[in-house]
Scaffold this motif. Structure first.
Motif, mmCIF file in Angstrom:
data_model
loop_
_atom_site.group_PDB
_atom_site.id
_atom_site.type_symbol
_atom_site.label_atom_id
_atom_site.label_comp_id
_atom_site.label_asym_id
_atom_site.label_seq_id
_atom_site.Cartn_x
_atom_site.Cartn_y
_atom_site.Cartn_z
ATOM 1 N N ASN A 73 -2.685 -5.143 -0.165
ATOM 2 C CA ASN A 73 -2.596 -7.209 0.900
ATOM 3 C C ASN A 73 -4.392 -7.404 0.223
ATOM 4 O O ASN A 73 -4.637 -8.250 1.224
ATOM 5 C CB ASN A 73 -2.887 -6.726 2.610
ATOM 6 N N ASP A 111 -1.468 -1.191 3.870
ATOM 7 C CA ASP A 111 -1.171 -1.388 2.247
ATOM 8 C C ASP A 111 -2.104 -1.962 1.455
ATOM 9 O O ASP A 111 -2.492 -3.026 1.809
ATOM 10 C CB ASP A 111 0.039 -2.081 2.082
ATOM 11 N N HIS A 168 6.509 -8.706 -0.167
ATOM 12 C CA HIS A 168 7.021 -7.461 0.868
ATOM 13 C C HIS A 168 6.986 -7.856 2.275
ATOM 14 O O HIS A 168 7.285 -7.396 3.175
ATOM 15 C CB HIS A 168 4.638 -7.088 0.973
ATOM 16 N N ASP A 224 9.868 -6.230 5.410
ATOM 17 C CA ASP A 224 9.800 -5.970 6.242
ATOM 18 C C ASP A 224 10.623 -6.587 7.602
ATOM 19 O O ASP A 224 10.293 -7.306 7.671
ATOM 20 C CB ASP A 224 8.253 -6.460 6.305
#
Length: 956
Positions: free
Chosen positions: A552, A549, A376, A380
Motif C-alpha cells: 500500500n 500490506d 485488494h 477485502d
C-alpha cells in the motif's frame, strides 16, 4: 283591702306562735325539726332496701335467659395470661427445593432482624406481630415460586431481554447523534445526554417514559412502594393484605430495604466497570490499546487521573538507587511514563481549548494517504463496502456488480464441473442437467448486465458482447466464459477517472483507511506531543498505523528495515518463566528514520516462522529456525547461543534478496517487528472455531465476499448451487429455477426505519427461528450500527454468522439454548443466586455497611482500565469483518452507555418490568407501568407536541 288582709294574716300567725311557745316551751321547735328529719330518712331507707331486693331478682332472671356467666370468663383469662408462652412453629417450606429454601429462610430472618426486630422489641415482647410478618413473607414467596415454575422463561431470556437491551442501546445511540448535531449550543454534556436520552425514549416507546423514576430519588421510592404494594396484593391472602400495618411494614422492607439498594448497586457505573474488569481478568492489558484509549479519550477527568498516577510512578522510579542491568529497564519505564504524561497533557489542552480535531476530515484535506490497490479492495470485506457505496453514488454499480457476479459464477461453475466429473467416474450421469443449469446461470448474467434490456447496463465493447452471445448460443458454458469482458470491466474501473482514481480522492476512501486501521493521525504530530518522543521507543508518527500490506505504500517510497537482537533475559510472569529477546529495529524512509525496541519470546519466533512458511512454501527450504529445547533452556550459555542463531535467522530474513524474491513477505515481517504485543497466528476466537475457519477461509474470501454480495437474483441460486454439491445435486435445478424466477430487488432494505422504533420487531431474513443468529445479528446491528451501512455488508455478516453457528453447534443449537435456559432456572442456579444475594447484603450474617464511594481519581482510572480491556479482548477477526474503526466505536459506545447511573437505572427497571410482565401475564402489568410512569414530564411534553402537530391537520 289588701293591706287589711295581710295584717290579719300576720296577726293570726303571730298569735299561733305565741300560743305554741306558751304551751310546749322554748325547745319545742327543735323537737319538731328532728321529727320531720327522722320521717324523711326512714322513708328513704325503706325505698332503697325494697328496690335492691327487686333488682336482684330481675337480674337473676336475666342471667338464666341470654347473658353469659360473668363468674367464668375473667378467671379463665387471668389463668391463660399466667401460663408460659408456647413455642412458635414455622413451616420452612417455600419452593419445594431444600437447597433454595435454606438460604431464603436466612434472608427472611436477616431482614426481620435488621429492619424490624431492632426497634420492635423496644415497644413489645409479643412475638405474634413478627410471626404474622414472617408468615406473610413466606406465603408471598410460596406464591411467587409457584408462578415461576409455571412460566416459560425461554422467550424472556432469548428474545425480550435482548430486544430491551438493543432498544436501550439504540436510544443511547440516537441521543448521541442528536447531541452531536446540536454542536456547541448545549449545557453540561452529561445532563444534556440524560435529557436527550429520555426525549428519544418517549419518541420511541410512545406510551411510557421513565425519566422521573430514574432521575428523582423521591419518585423512585414512590414507584417502588406502589410496585411492592401491587405485588403484595397479588401474592398475599386478602385477609393479610387488608392488615394495613403489616402490609406497610412488608412493603417498606421490600422497597427500601432490598430493591432500592440492589438497583442502586446494579446501576452504579463504577460497580459495572469493576465487574467488566473482573469478567475479563485473564486478559493482559496491551500498551497499544492503552495508548489508543488515552489518545481517543474525551474525558478530562480520565486523563488527569492517568497523568497523576503516571507522575506518582515516575517519582518512585526516580527515587530508586539502582545499578547494572536494572538502569536500562528503569530508563525505559521512565521514558514510557514521560510519554504518557505528554500525551495526557496534549489531550487535556486540546479538550480545554475546544479545538478537537476530526482525524478523518483532517486526513482527507491535508494527510498523506496510503494507496490500497483496486485488486485488494475487491477481495477485502471492509474495503469493498466503501467502494460499493462510492460506485453507487457515481452510477457505476453495474460494473462492480458484474465483476463480482462473474467471480461468483466462476467459483460455482468450477465446483459443479468437479462434482460432475466425480459423478461420471462413479457411473452417474447428469451431464445434460448440470450443463443446462450452468447455461441458465450464464444467460442470467448476460441478461442482467449485458443485454439490451439490462438496466443499468455495463457499457463495454459491443464486439465482445456479441462474441459472448454467440458462444452462449452454440457452445457449452465454461467457468472462463466471461473472463475477457470481466478483464475489460476491471481495467475500466481501474483507469476511468469516474471510478477508482476519483475514489482515492473521496472521503469514503479516507473512511475506508480508518476502518482498515491504516489512517495516519495528523493530530499527534508536532510540538503538542513532543516531537521525537516515543512510547518505549515506538514511532509516534501515527495512531494504530496498521501496515497489513506494505504494497500500500506508494511506489516512489522505499522502506529499508534492519533489525538485530540486542539483549536477552529471563522473565517470570505469574509463576511462568521464559526467555525474552530484545530486538532493536531501524526503519529508514526517504524522509525519516525511526528506531525502536520490541520484545519477543521464542514461541513468538516459532509462530511467526510457521505463518510465513505456510504462506510462502519456498521459504521452508531456506529459513531454518533454531530448534526447541525441553530441559535447561534457561541456561545462560544456551540463551546466548540461541540469541546468535535467531540473529542469523533475522539477517537472512531481512536480506534484500529474500525480500525481492517474496515481495508480500514485507508486511508479515513488519508486523512481527512492530512495537506491540505480538498477535499469534490464531487468536482465541479463531482457535475456538478452528474446525470452521480453516476450511472456510478461502471460500469465504472468494465466494462469500462475491457470491453473497451479488444481486439477489443470482446470489441465492449460486449459493444454493455451492451448498448443494454432492448429496443434494439432484435438487440443483429446482434451486436455480427458484433463484432466477423469484427475483427480489437488487439491494433491498429488509428493515423498517429504525429512527423511532423499538427493536422488538422480527429481525429479517427469516432468522427469528434461529435463536443465536437472531441474538448475534441484533446485537451487531445495534452495537456497530450496521443498519446504517449498506445491506451487502449486513447480508454478508448474516451468512458468516450462520456458517459460524452451524459449524460450532450444528443443527441442535436451539435445543441447546433451551436446555441452557432450563439450567439457568434450575434449583441449583437459583439457590446459587440467592446465596450470592445473601452474602452480598449480609456477609457472615451481618448487615453490610454502605460501601463508601471511591475516590474520583480511582474511578476514572478504573474506567480507563475497563475500556482498555474491552478493546484488547475484541478478536482481530471481528475487525477484519466490519472494520477497525467501526469495531472501536461500537465497543466504546457500549462502554460509554454504562457510565451514566440514570441510564443504567432505566435499563434495570425495563428488565424488571419485562420480568414481571412475563411472570404475571394475566395481571396487565403493562398497563399498570404506563399509569405509574404517566406523571413523566417528558411524556407530557411529547403529548403536547403531538397535539400541537395534529391540531392544524384536524382544522384543515
Amino acid at each position: 283591702s289588701c293591706l287589711q288582709t295581710s295584717l290579719s294574716i300576720w296577726g293570726w300567725g303571730s298569735l299561733g306562735v305565741v300560743l305554741f311557745l306558751v304551751t310546749f316551751g322554748p325547745f319545742a321547735i327543735f323537737y319538731f325539726a328532728f321529727y320531720i328529719l327522722c320521717f324523711v330518712g326512714g322513708g328513704f331507707v325503706v325505698t332503697l332496701l325494697f328496690g335492691k331486693s327487686n333488682s336482684e331478682k330481675y337480674l337473676e332472671q336475666c342471667e338464666h335467659s341470654f347473658l353469659p356467666c360473668t363468674s367464668v370468663g375473667i378467671p379463665k383469662c387471668i389463668e391463660e395470661m399466667k401460663r408460659e408462652a408456647r413455642p412458635i412453629k414455622i413451616d420452612r417450606r417455600l419452593t419445594g427445593a431444600n437447597i433454595i429454601d435454606e438460604p431464603l429462610q436466612q434472608v427472611i430472618q436477616f431482614s426481620l432482624r435488621d429492619y424490624v426486630q431492632y426497634w420492635y422489641y423496644t415497644l413489645s415482647d409479643d412475638e405474634s406481630f413478627l410471626l404474622e410478618i414472617r408468615q406473610a413473607l413466606q406465603y408471598a414467596l410460596v406464591q411467587f415460586s409457584a408462578r415461576s415454575k409455571e412460566t416459560d422463561w425461554q422467550p424472556y431470556f432469548t428474545t425480550r431481554l435482548v430486544d430491551d437491551f438493543g432498544t436501550h442501546l439504540r436510544v443511547f445511540r440516537k441521543a448521541q447523534q442528536r447531541i452531536a448535531e446540536k454542536g456547541d449550543q448545549m449545557k453540561e454534556q452529561a445532563e444534556e445526554l440524560v435529557d436527550t436520552f429520555f426525549e428519544v425514549e418517549v419518541e420511541m416507546e410512545k406510551e411510557v417514559c421513565r425519566d422521573l423514576v430514574c432521575t428523582s430519588p423521591k419518585d423512585e421510592e414512590g414507584f417502588l412502594r406502589d410496585l411492592c404494594e401491587v405485588l403484595l396484593y397479588i401474592l398475599l391472602p386478602p385477609g393479610d393484605f387488608q392488615n394495613k400495618i403489616m402490609r406497610y411494614f412488608v412493603r417498606e422492607i421490600l422497597s427500601r430495604g432490598i430493591l432500592l439498594p440492589l438497583i442502586n448497586q446494579l446501576s452504579d457505573p463504577d460497580y459495572i466497570n469493576q465487574y467488566v474488569i473482573w469478567m475479563i481478568r485473564d486478559s493482559n492489558c496491551n500498551y497499544e490499546a492503552f495508548m489508543n484509549i488515552i489518545k481517543l479519550s474525551d474525558n478530562i477527568g480520565e486523563l488527569e487521573a492517568v497523568k497523576d498516577k503516571a507522575s506518582e510512578e515516575l517519582q518512585y522510579l526516580r527515587s530508586l538507587d539502582t545499578a547494572g542491568d536494572d538502569i536500562n529497564t528503569i530508563k525505559n519505564q521512565i521514558n514510557s511514563l514521560l510519554y504518557v504524561i505528554k500525551v495526557c497533557d496534549s489531550r487535556i489542552q486540546r479538550l480545554q481549548s475546544g479545538k478537537e480535531i476530526d482525524t478523518v476530515k483532517l486526513a482527507a484535506n491535508f494527510g498523506k494517504l496510503c494507496t490500497v490497490p483496486l485488486d485488494h479492495i475487491l477481495v477485502d470485506n471492509v474495503a469493498l463496502q466503501f467502494f460499493m457505496d462510492y460506485m453507487q453514488q457515481t452510477g457505476g454499480q453495474a460494473h462492480l456488480f458484474f465483476w463480482m457476479t462473474v467471480e461468483g459464477y466462476r467459483v460455482t461453475a468450477q465446483q459443479q464441473l468437479e462434482v460432475l466429473q466425480s459423478r461420471q467416474k462413479d457411473g452417474k450421469h447428469q451431464t445434460n442437467q448440470t450443463k443446462g443449469l450452468l447455461r441458465a446461470a450464464a444467460f442470467g448474467v448476460y441478461e442482467q448486465y449485458l443485454s439490451e434490456k439490462a438496466s443499468p447496463r455495463v457499457n463495454i465493447d459491443d464486439n465482445l458482447v456479441a462474441k459472448l452471445a454467440e458462444t452462449l448460443n452454440h457452445e457449452d458454458p465454461t467457468p472462463e466464459i466471461f473472463d475477457d469482458i470481466q478483464r475489460k470491466v476491471y481495467e475500466l474501473m481501474l483507469r476511468d477517472e469516474r471510478f477508482y482514481p476519483s475514489f482515492k480522492q473521496n472521503v469514503l476512501y479516507v473512511r475506508m483507511l480508518a476502518e482498515l486501521d491504516m489512517l495516519k493521525d495528523p493530530s499527534f504530530r508536532g510540538s503538542d506531543d513532543g516531537e521525537g518522543e516515543s512510547f518505549n521507543g515506538s514511532p509516534t508518527g501515527s495512531i494504530n498505523l496498521s501496515l497489513d500490506d506494505l504494497s500500500n505504500v506508494p511506489s516512489d517510497e522505499t522502506v529499508q528495515l534492519h533489525a538485530y537482537i540486542s539483549d536477552t533475559g529471563v522473565c517470570n510472569d505469574h509463576g511462568k518463566t521464559y526467555a525474552l529477546y530484545a530486538i532493536t529495529v531501524h526503519r529508514r524512509n526517504p524522509n525519516s528514520e525511526e528506531t525502536w525496541k520490541t520484545y519477543r519470546r521464542y514461541s513468538d519466533f516459532h509462530d511467526f516462522h510457521m505463518r510465513i512458511t505456510e504462506q510462502f512454501e519456498n521459504l521452508a527450504n531456506i529459513l531454518k529456525l533454531p530448534g526447541k529445547k525441553t530441559f535447561n533452556n534457561m541456561d545462560r550459555e544456551f540463551l546466548e547461543k540461541r540469541k546468535k542463531d535467531l540473529n542469523a535467522y533475522l539477517q537472512l530474513l531481512l536480506s534484500p534478496e529474500m525480500m525481492k524474491s517474496s515481495p508480500a513477505l514485507a508486511h508479515y515481517v513488519y508486523d512481527f517487528l512492530e512495537n506491540k504485543a505480538y498477535s499469534k497466528g490464531k487468536g482465541d476466537f479463531a482457535r475456538k472455531m478452528d474446525t470452521f475457519v480453516n476450511p472456510l477461509r478461502n471460500s469465504m474470501r472468494n465466494v462469500s465476499n462475491a457470491v453473497k454480495s451479488l444481486p439477489d437474483s443470482l446470489a441465492e441460486g449460486m449459493t444454493k448451487m455451492s451448498d448443494n454439491m454432492g448429496k443434494m445435486s439432484e435438487r440443483l435445478g429446482q434451486d436455480i429455477k427458484q433463484s432466477f424466477f423469484k427475483v427480489p430487488p437488487l439491494i433491498q432494505k429488509t428493515y423498517s426505519d429504525p429512527d423511532h422504533c423499538r427493536v422488538a420487531a422480527p429481525i429479517d431474513d427469516n432468522v427469528d427461528d434461529n435463536i443465536p443468529l437472531r441474538v448475534m445479528l441484533l446485537l451487531m446491528d445495534e452495537v456497530f450500527d450496521l443498519k446504517e451501512r449498506n445491506q451487502w455488508l449486513r447480508r454478508n455478516i448474516k451468512n458468516l454468522l450462520q456458517q459460524l453457528i452451524r459449524a460450532t453447534y450444528g443443527d441442535t443449537i436451539n435445543r441447546k439454548i433451551v436446555d441452557h435456559v432450563d439450567w439457568m432456572t434450575s434449583p441449583e442456579q437459583v439457590a446459587d443466586a440467592v446465596k450470592r444475594f445473601r452474602d452480598a447484603f449480609w456477609p457472615n450474617g451481618i448487615l453490610a455497611e454502605t460501601v463508601p464511594r471511591r475516590d474520583k481519581a480511582i474511578r476514572m482510572r478504573t474506567r480507563v482500565a475497563g475500556k482498555t480491556k474491552l478493546l484488547e479482548v475484541m478478536p482481530d477477526e471481528l475487525k477484519h469483518i466490519i472494520g477497525a474503526e467501526t469495531t472501536r466505536k461500537g465497543i466504546l459506545r457500549v462502554f460509554e452507555m454504562f457510565q451514566h447511573a440514570q441510564l443504567n437505572k432505566r435499563m434495570v427497571y425495563v428488565f424488571l418490568e419485562r420480568f414481571l410482565e412475563t411472570l404475571f401475564p394475566q395481571n396487565k402489568f403493562h398497563e399498570l407501568f404506563n399509569k405509574l410512569h404517566s406523571r413523566s414530564k417528558q411524556m407530557q411534553r411529547y403529548k403536547q407536541r403531538l397535539h400541537s402537530t395534529q391540531a392544524p391537520s384536524l382544522q384543515k
